[in-house]
Design a protein around this motif. Sequence first.
Motif, PDB file in Angstrom:
ATOM      1  N   ASP A 119     -29.805 -23.248  40.650  1.00  0.00           N
ATOM      2  CA  ASP A 119     -28.881 -22.576  39.721  1.00  0.00           C
ATOM      3  C   ASP A 119     -29.552 -21.374  39.085  1.00  0.00           C
ATOM      4  O   ASP A 119     -28.949 -20.308  38.925  1.00  0.00           O
ATOM      5  CB  ASP A 119     -28.459 -23.546  38.603  1.00  0.00           C
ATOM      6  N   SER A 120     -30.821 -21.567  38.734  1.00  0.00           N
ATOM      7  CA  SER A 120     -31.558 -20.503  38.048  1.00  0.00           C
ATOM      8  C   SER A 120     -31.724 -19.286  38.955  1.00  0.00           C
ATOM      9  O   SER A 120     -31.639 -18.144  38.489  1.00  0.00           O
ATOM     10  CB  SER A 120     -32.932 -21.010  37.621  1.00  0.00           C
ATOM     11  N   TYR A 123     -28.563 -17.448  38.836  1.00  0.00           N
ATOM     12  CA  TYR A 123     -28.366 -16.832  37.524  1.00  0.00           C
ATOM     13  C   TYR A 123     -29.198 -15.550  37.395  1.00  0.00           C
ATOM     14  O   TYR A 123     -28.690 -14.505  36.992  1.00  0.00           O
ATOM     15  CB  TYR A 123     -28.744 -17.837  36.424  1.00  0.00           C
ATOM     16  N   SER A 127     -28.136 -11.616  37.046  1.00  0.00           N
ATOM     17  CA  SER A 127     -28.492 -10.836  35.851  1.00  0.00           C
ATOM     18  C   SER A 127     -29.506  -9.727  36.153  1.00  0.00           C
ATOM     19  O   SER A 127     -29.992  -9.059  35.255  1.00  0.00           O
ATOM     20  CB  SER A 127     -29.031 -11.763  34.765  1.00  0.00           C
TER      21      SER A 127
ATOM     22  N   GLY B  94     -23.663 -24.145  38.978  1.00  0.00           N
ATOM     23  CA  GLY B  94     -23.271 -22.743  38.878  1.00  0.00           C
ATOM     24  C   GLY B  94     -21.763 -22.666  38.698  1.00  0.00           C
ATOM     25  O   GLY B  94     -21.225 -23.209  37.744  1.00  0.00           O
TER      26      GLY B  94
END
Lengths: 499, 220
Positions: A119-120, A123, A127, B94
């Motif tokens: 997930d990171s 993310y 970004s 997510g």
Amino acid sequence: MIRNVIYGILLALMSVCLALAQTDAVPQDSAGTAPAAISPPQPVTGLTAKDTPDDHGHSITLKWTLSPDDQGGAHSVRTYEVFRWVPFFMDSMHARQYSVDSLMGLQTLWRRYLPFAKDSIKYFEKSGNAETARRFADTVAYIEKRTSTLRGEIKSLQRGIENDWERAPQAHAQYPNGGEWQMVGQTFAGQGNYVNSGQKDNTASDYLPNGCNFYYRVDAVTADPKIRTSSEIVGPVQATGQWYNVGRTPSLFATGIFVLLVLLFVRAARKGKELYVRPLAGIEAVDEAIGRATEMGKPILYVLGLGTAADIATIASFTVLARVAKRVAEYQTELIVPTYDPIVMSVAQETIKSAYADAGRPDSYREEIVFFVTQNQFAYVSAVNGIMLRQHPATNVYMGKFFAESLILAETGALAGSIQISGTDEIAQIPFFVVACDYTLIGEELYAASAYLGREPVLLGSLKAQDYAKAAVIILAILGAIAVNFGWTEFREIFRVVR
Amino acid sequence: MHKRQLPFILVFIFGAFMAVQYFMPHESSEFIYEFFALDWVPIIGIFALALGIWSLIKVSWDKIKHRRQDWQYSVVLLAGLFTIIFFGFFVKVGEHWEFRFMTSDGLQSYMFRHLFDYIVIPGQATVFSLLAFYIASASYRAFRARNLLATLLLSAALIMMLRFSPIPGLGEYMSKTATWLLNVPNLAAKRAIIIGIGLGMVATAMKVVLGIERGYMGKG
């Protein structure tokens, strides 16, 4: 001037007081001399180490005669510390097991971490933080690569440990080389025995293997742990499992007699002997209740309780359910059986299906008669209460294991105006049922219900045996009370059972 | 073999083993016991749970399909069942949902925990709290002094309640009487029931193991 003199005197007084206080702080005995140092206590004697009887092994029982300085003499013994000689092999094996446990912990940690790391990556990519995203990606790649081999490594380590445990007896046979004394237990002064029990699972840190030579010693320890005296060393002694628990002989004997009684009465009943059993109002009401439901055209609700299929109360309930279902099938009445346990549901379905077939009405059986509700206690209660209030059954039968829900069910049934028959072996719930139900089978009456309903001589024979056994228990209880009051403890010891 | 003979043979073998096992503390005996009782039972339970859920769905669906009385409740039941199953197995990673079958991640997920903590637990607590009111109504019915026995029951109940009385001296006196009631007549009756239950259990187990009692197989 005068003031200075007064200050001087006060100062002198304070000095004297301080000096006196310091003198008082030094402990002195009654003779005013300094206390003597604690002398080493006398050792324990008569130390014995034996395999603990009537168990699966993995346990050694130690007994000793107290040190003369415990409860007497110098009164200097505070505790006894029990030591066992342990080969370094054991520590090495435990360390290896610890490595396996750590690797397994790491495996679990990574499994939980991976989704977060993935997930990171997304993310940080979104970004615009490419550097951090790359670091996470590297970590994920490493974990995935390492995880693929880790499982194999753990398995291989476990196999190695399992094989090496076979060398435990040889390692213990090396005494006194290649090992050390380790404290395995402690008792307070005045206690002359200790049971050194370990786990049977060799992955546990306190694993105590069977079939190994153990050596023990007991230290009498004073208030100063450094001042102690060791006993003589005893050993070798081995822990072994027994095939028969001698301590349970009274149980075996009593069960044997009871089984014999049952078989005798069953045989007598088969030969046609008339057996009288006292009538039970709750049982006799079952037929009446089924008839009432038929006349009213309303269903019968049968609740098997919260027990599992392994509980005797539930098994007894199945037998009652079979009788009830047979009558219901004959009278063509509706039956509702909501269940709490899925295994109970499966067994109940088979029971009812067979009962309908026995009644000559296999076509009347529908799968919806028995259905699973939930394994959540109060959600189950809500569902059953809902059935009672919506369908207004003519009769509610509660047979089996019941807990906090017993009164909620029975009170709701009473509000719905149903005739209620209950039976449970849960002593705490019996008063609730007695208050809220029309008929209650108390304890063993639940087990007898099936025999009463069927009126089969063979089953009545077992009831008769139960009555005789109860009479025997009453006589023995009276004899026991007399024996204990007269101090004949041998009588009580005959019945002592080791759990 | 007849379909009814095999279950009886199995019941006899396993029942007899369990009885013998009680007197055998040896590790081999423990191993077999743990293998059957601790390993087999959960496996059977899991498969039976699937059967149970299927039964629940089938009964509810039939009710909805045939528009039987109060079918709306079945809609709520099925909606609740599938919602909690969904959040138990699917985890939001997510922006998309991932199916997690082999891990317990779903049980820790935000929605699953919230559904459990804020719907299931308060619901349970509500039903449990009804017990207090039912005890009051049941006590009222039980303690009416209709005859001698009911009057004795009422007197015993009064003593039990008055032991917490704030009146000086009364509480202490009642407490002693209540302790005697609990430890002497009450305990004697309880022990009598326990002994009866013990004998009944042995007799029932024996009847089942020896095939004398076949009611649980529907052989009424």
